[in-house]
Design a protein around this motif. Structure first.
Motif, PDB file in Angstrom:
ATOM      1  N   ALA A 124      -0.617  11.182  -5.416  1.00  0.00           N
ATOM      2  CA  ALA A 124      -1.497  10.148  -4.889  1.00  0.00           C
ATOM      3  C   ALA A 124      -2.515  10.783  -3.944  1.00  0.00           C
ATOM      4  CB  ALA A 124      -0.676   9.088  -4.158  1.00  0.00           C
ATOM      5  N   ASP A 125      -3.743  10.332  -4.021  1.00  0.00           N
ATOM      6  CA  ASP A 125      -4.842  10.871  -3.216  1.00  0.00           C
ATOM      7  C   ASP A 125      -4.873  10.145  -1.871  1.00  0.00           C
ATOM      8  OD1 ASP A 125      -7.153  11.832  -2.124  1.00  0.00           O
ATOM      9  OD2 ASP A 125      -8.449  11.297  -3.815  1.00  0.00           O
ATOM     10  N   THR A 126      -4.428  10.827  -0.835  1.00  0.00           N
ATOM     11  CA  THR A 126      -4.353  10.202   0.491  1.00  0.00           C
ATOM     12  C   THR A 126      -5.713  10.103   1.171  1.00  0.00           C
ATOM     13  OG1 THR A 126      -3.837  12.331   1.527  1.00  0.00           O
ATOM     14  CG2 THR A 126      -1.980  10.972   0.819  1.00  0.00           C
ATOM     15  N   LYS A 127      -6.762  10.679   0.558  1.00  0.00           N
ATOM     16  CA  LYS A 127      -8.093  10.595   1.134  1.00  0.00           C
ATOM     17  C   LYS A 127      -8.862   9.367   0.640  1.00  0.00           C
ATOM     18  CE  LYS A 127      -8.599  15.583   1.825  1.00  0.00           C
ATOM     19  NZ  LYS A 127      -9.412  16.794   1.514  1.00  0.00           N
ATOM     20  N   ARG A 128      -8.296   8.693  -0.325  1.00  0.00           N
ATOM     21  CA  ARG A 128      -8.918   7.472  -0.843  1.00  0.00           C
ATOM     22  C   ARG A 128      -7.962   6.301  -0.636  1.00  0.00           C
ATOM     23  NH1 ARG A 128     -10.639   7.882  -6.808  1.00  0.00           N
ATOM     24  NH2 ARG A 128      -8.893   9.357  -7.037  1.00  0.00           N
ATOM     25  N   PRO A 129      -8.508   5.128  -0.356  1.00  0.00           N
ATOM     26  CA  PRO A 129      -7.639   3.989  -0.032  1.00  0.00           C
ATOM     27  C   PRO A 129      -6.973   3.380  -1.260  1.00  0.00           C
ATOM     28  CG  PRO A 129      -9.930   3.307   0.003  1.00  0.00           C
ATOM     29  CD  PRO A 129      -9.937   4.801  -0.185  1.00  0.00           C
ATOM     30  N   VAL A 130      -5.743   2.936  -1.072  1.00  0.00           N
ATOM     31  CA  VAL A 130      -5.061   2.112  -2.048  1.00  0.00           C
ATOM     32  C   VAL A 130      -5.598   0.684  -1.900  1.00  0.00           C
ATOM     33  CG1 VAL A 130      -2.813   1.230  -2.811  1.00  0.00           C
ATOM     34  CG2 VAL A 130      -3.001   3.547  -1.872  1.00  0.00           C
ATOM     35  N   SER A 131      -5.718  -0.026  -3.002  1.00  0.00           N
ATOM     36  CA  SER A 131      -6.145  -1.424  -2.941  1.00  0.00           C
ATOM     37  C   SER A 131      -5.221  -2.263  -3.809  1.00  0.00           C
ATOM     38  CB  SER A 131      -7.595  -1.577  -3.408  1.00  0.00           C
ATOM     39  OG  SER A 131      -7.722  -1.165  -4.762  1.00  0.00           O
ATOM     40  N   TYR A 132      -5.242  -3.570  -3.580  1.00  0.00           N
ATOM     41  CA  TYR A 132      -4.417  -4.437  -4.415  1.00  0.00           C
ATOM     42  C   TYR A 132      -5.059  -5.810  -4.577  1.00  0.00           C
ATOM     43  CZ  TYR A 132      -2.594  -6.642  -0.123  1.00  0.00           C
ATOM     44  OH  TYR A 132      -2.467  -7.315   1.068  1.00  0.00           O
ATOM     45  N   LEU A 133      -4.751  -6.438  -5.699  1.00  0.00           N
ATOM     46  CA  LEU A 133      -5.149  -7.813  -5.953  1.00  0.00           C
ATOM     47  C   LEU A 133      -3.881  -8.642  -5.915  1.00  0.00           C
ATOM     48  CD1 LEU A 133      -7.341  -9.869  -6.793  1.00  0.00           C
ATOM     49  CD2 LEU A 133      -6.782  -9.331  -9.175  1.00  0.00           C
ATOM     50  N   LEU A 163       0.828  -1.205   0.000  1.00  0.00           N
ATOM     51  CA  LEU A 163       0.000   0.000   0.000  1.00  0.00           C
ATOM     52  C   LEU A 163       0.864   1.256   0.000  1.00  0.00           C
ATOM     53  CD1 LEU A 163      -2.694  -1.051   2.648  1.00  0.00           C
ATOM     54  CD2 LEU A 163      -2.835  -1.233   0.162  1.00  0.00           C
ATOM     55  N   ALA A 164       1.895   1.254   0.838  1.00  0.00           N
ATOM     56  CA  ALA A 164       2.783   2.414   0.919  1.00  0.00           C
ATOM     57  C   ALA A 164       3.577   2.595  -0.374  1.00  0.00           C
ATOM     58  CB  ALA A 164       3.736   2.253   2.106  1.00  0.00           C
ATOM     59  N   LEU A 165       4.083   1.498  -0.927  1.00  0.00           N
ATOM     60  CA  LEU A 165       4.861   1.575  -2.157  1.00  0.00           C
ATOM     61  C   LEU A 165       4.021   2.053  -3.328  1.00  0.00           C
ATOM     62  CD1 LEU A 165       7.019  -1.664  -1.930  1.00  0.00           C
ATOM     63  CD2 LEU A 165       7.836   0.691  -1.840  1.00  0.00           C
ATOM     64  N   GLY A 166       2.740   1.684  -3.357  1.00  0.00           N
ATOM     65  CA  GLY A 166       1.869   2.162  -4.431  1.00  0.00           C
ATOM     66  C   GLY A 166       1.827   3.673  -4.479  1.00  0.00           C
ATOM     67  N   ARG A 167       1.593   4.295  -3.334  1.00  0.00           N
ATOM     68  CA  ARG A 167       1.563   5.763  -3.295  1.00  0.00           C
ATOM     69  C   ARG A 167       2.929   6.354  -3.599  1.00  0.00           C
ATOM     70  NH1 ARG A 167      -2.401   6.719   1.934  1.00  0.00           N
ATOM     71  NH2 ARG A 167      -4.354   6.755   0.768  1.00  0.00           N
ATOM     72  N   PHE A 168       3.963   5.748  -3.063  1.00  0.00           N
ATOM     73  CA  PHE A 168       5.320   6.267  -3.287  1.00  0.00           C
ATOM     74  C   PHE A 168       5.677   6.245  -4.774  1.00  0.00           C
ATOM     75  CE2 PHE A 168       9.788   5.227  -4.011  1.00  0.00           C
ATOM     76  CZ  PHE A 168      10.400   6.367  -3.497  1.00  0.00           C
ATOM     77  N   LEU A 169       5.393   5.143  -5.448  1.00  0.00           N
ATOM     78  CA  LEU A 169       5.764   5.004  -6.846  1.00  0.00           C
ATOM     79  C   LEU A 169       4.960   5.946  -7.734  1.00  0.00           C
ATOM     80  CD1 LEU A 169       6.221   1.141  -7.012  1.00  0.00           C
ATOM     81  CD2 LEU A 169       8.007   2.880  -7.201  1.00  0.00           C
ATOM     82  N   VAL A 170       3.670   6.117  -7.423  1.00  0.00           N
ATOM     83  CA  VAL A 170       2.861   7.058  -8.196  1.00  0.00           C
ATOM     84  C   VAL A 170       3.366   8.487  -7.988  1.00  0.00           C
ATOM     85  CG1 VAL A 170       0.570   8.116  -8.349  1.00  0.00           C
ATOM     86  CG2 VAL A 170       0.803   5.629  -8.382  1.00  0.00           C
ATOM     87  N   ASP A 171       3.645   8.860  -6.737  1.00  0.00           N
ATOM     88  CA  ASP A 171       4.172  10.203  -6.465  1.00  0.00           C
ATOM     89  C   ASP A 171       5.518  10.438  -7.136  1.00  0.00           C
ATOM     90  OD1 ASP A 171       2.032  11.100  -5.048  1.00  0.00           O
ATOM     91  OD2 ASP A 171       2.956  10.917  -3.067  1.00  0.00           O
ATOM     92  N   SER A 172       6.303   9.380  -7.292  1.00  0.00           N
ATOM     93  CA  SER A 172       7.644   9.548  -7.858  1.00  0.00           C
ATOM     94  C   SER A 172       7.619   9.886  -9.337  1.00  0.00           C
ATOM     95  CB  SER A 172       8.464   8.271  -7.630  1.00  0.00           C
ATOM     96  OG  SER A 172       7.998   7.226  -8.457  1.00  0.00           O
ATOM     97  N   VAL A 173       6.489   9.650 -10.006  1.00  0.00           N
ATOM     98  CA  VAL A 173       6.403   9.984 -11.430  1.00  0.00           C
ATOM     99  C   VAL A 173       5.367  11.057 -11.730  1.00  0.00           C
ATOM    100  CG1 VAL A 173       7.222   7.737 -12.191  1.00  0.00           C
ATOM    101  CG2 VAL A 173       4.789   8.082 -11.871  1.00  0.00           C
ATOM    102  N   CYS A 174       4.586  11.477 -10.737  1.00  0.00           N
ATOM    103  CA  CYS A 174       3.524  12.470 -10.960  1.00  0.00           C
ATOM    104  C   CYS A 174       4.067  13.879 -10.804  1.00  0.00           C
ATOM    105  CB  CYS A 174       2.376  12.247  -9.980  1.00  0.00           C
ATOM    106  SG  CYS A 174       1.312  10.887 -10.410  1.00  0.00           S
ATOM    107  N   ASP A 175       4.650  14.420 -11.843  1.00  0.00           N
ATOM    108  CA  ASP A 175       5.189  15.781 -11.779  1.00  0.00           C
ATOM    109  C   ASP A 175       4.404  16.761 -12.643  1.00  0.00           C
ATOM    110  OD1 ASP A 175       7.262  15.282  -9.985  1.00  0.00           O
ATOM    111  OD2 ASP A 175       8.516  14.465 -11.581  1.00  0.00           O
ATOM    112  N   ASP A 176       4.012  16.345 -13.843  1.00  0.00           N
ATOM    113  CA  ASP A 176       3.342  17.266 -14.749  1.00  0.00           C
ATOM    114  C   ASP A 176       2.568  16.475 -15.787  1.00  0.00           C
ATOM    115  OD1 ASP A 176       3.043  19.166 -17.127  1.00  0.00           O
ATOM    116  OD2 ASP A 176       3.840  20.486 -15.577  1.00  0.00           O
TER     117      ASP A 176
END
Length: 309
Positions: A136-145, A65-78
């Motif tokens: 990454a939207d911290t107000k909504r939960p990350v999920s995984y399969l 869950l933590a890595l999902g947000r981290f990886l998305v934030d690492s590429v979300c610049d513009d």
């Protein structure tokens, strides 16, 4: 493959990071691996190696869950960045061309994480801002399969010798447990089977935690010393490297009103009696599979898992 290589050739790095004085007994780690056999063939966007106080775990939902947000934030610049046509990871080894898929309309990013147990598909909500940036939207939960999970043993009787018991068990010489896989193998046992009143799990104290630690450590040792039990209940169809008992999860009915029809409390002792702060992601996977196998949970139903920690 990477897990075995790290264990045989690079374990000094894990020990330096996780153990004292830099780390501590409950420290957990995740090392990103852009280049694995699955990222190279386009079957995953990123690989990960999980570190514990005892070695290398095969799955961790909490870290996922933590890595999902981290990886998305690492590429979300513009929004104008090429990543939106095909996102990239920049690493010290060069450019990793595998893509995270961003669905701008519904504000979700999908990535495939190559964990030691297999590919875990992670959905990360994100927010796009007027200045063109996104996070990454911290107000909504990350999920995984995750990988397929299953029960291997229901109501398994484990015999406890007098010399190998713990005080709370009293005169009993048998403990009934369940065994299931959720990216790692777990013994799932009720507090009462170990000799503890269920209420003690809902108001956990340091003495109770220490006593539970001793009981689960003893139970794990008894199980691991029995080759017949290991051979029967730690079966993985694809990877022999995954056939080991990772942890013991102690359960009790939850005293927390979660609004769910089914709610459980639990504490997980994994690796070298490391205590998980969360209900344990791979442990929850194993428990869901177990509840389904026992007829306690049907497809489409939900269950809430709490942790007293």
């Amino acid at each position: 493959m990477i897990r075995a290589l790290a264990r045989s050739n690079h374990d000094h790095i894990r020990r330096a990071l996780i153990c004292e004085p830099r780390g501590h007994r409950e420290m957990y780690g995740a090392v990103l691996r852009p280049h694995t056999e699955l990222t190279e063939t386009g079957k995953a966007e990123m690989g990960v190696l999980f570190l514990t106080n005892d070695g290398y775990s095969t799955m961790c939902g909490h870290a996922t869950l933590a890595l999902g947000r981290f990886l998305v934030d690492s590429v979300c610049d513009d929004w104008s960045d090429p990543m939106w046509a095909g996102s990239t990871f920049s690493t010290e080894h060069g450019h990793q061309s595998n893509q995270i898929t961003f669905y701008r309309e519904r504000g979700e990013a999908l990535l495939r994480l190559h964990a030691p147990c297999g590919v875990v598909r992670v959905t990360v909500p994100f927010v796009a801002y007027e200045d063109g940036s996104a996070r990454a939207d911290t107000k909504r939960p990350v999920s995984y399969l995750s990988v397929p999970s299953y029960a291997t043993g229901v109501s398994v009787v484990i015999e406890v010798a007098t010399s190998g018991s713990w005080p709370e068990l009293g005169q009993r010489r048998e403990v009934v447990v369940d065994i299931a896989y959720g990216g790692a193998f777990y013994i799932v046992v009720s507090a009462s089977q170990l000799g503890f009143p269920p209420a003690q799990l809902n108001s956990l104290t340091k003495p109770t935690l220490a006593a539970l630690n001793e009981a689960t450590k003893t139970l794990k040792r008894i199980f691991n010393s029995n080759a017949e039990l290991r051979a029967q209940y730690l079966q993985h169809a694809e990877h022999a490297d995954l056939q080991f008992l990772y942890g013991v999860i102690v359960t009790a009915p939850s005293a927390i009103d979660s609004g769910e029809a089914a709610s459980e409390n639990s504490i997980c002792f994994f690796a070298n009696e490391q205590v998980d702060r969360s209900p344990t992601g791979s442990g929850v996977q194993a428990r869901v599979a177990l509840a389904y196998a026992k007829g306690e949970l049907k497809l489409g139903e939900s269950r809430t898992y709490h942790s007293p920690v």
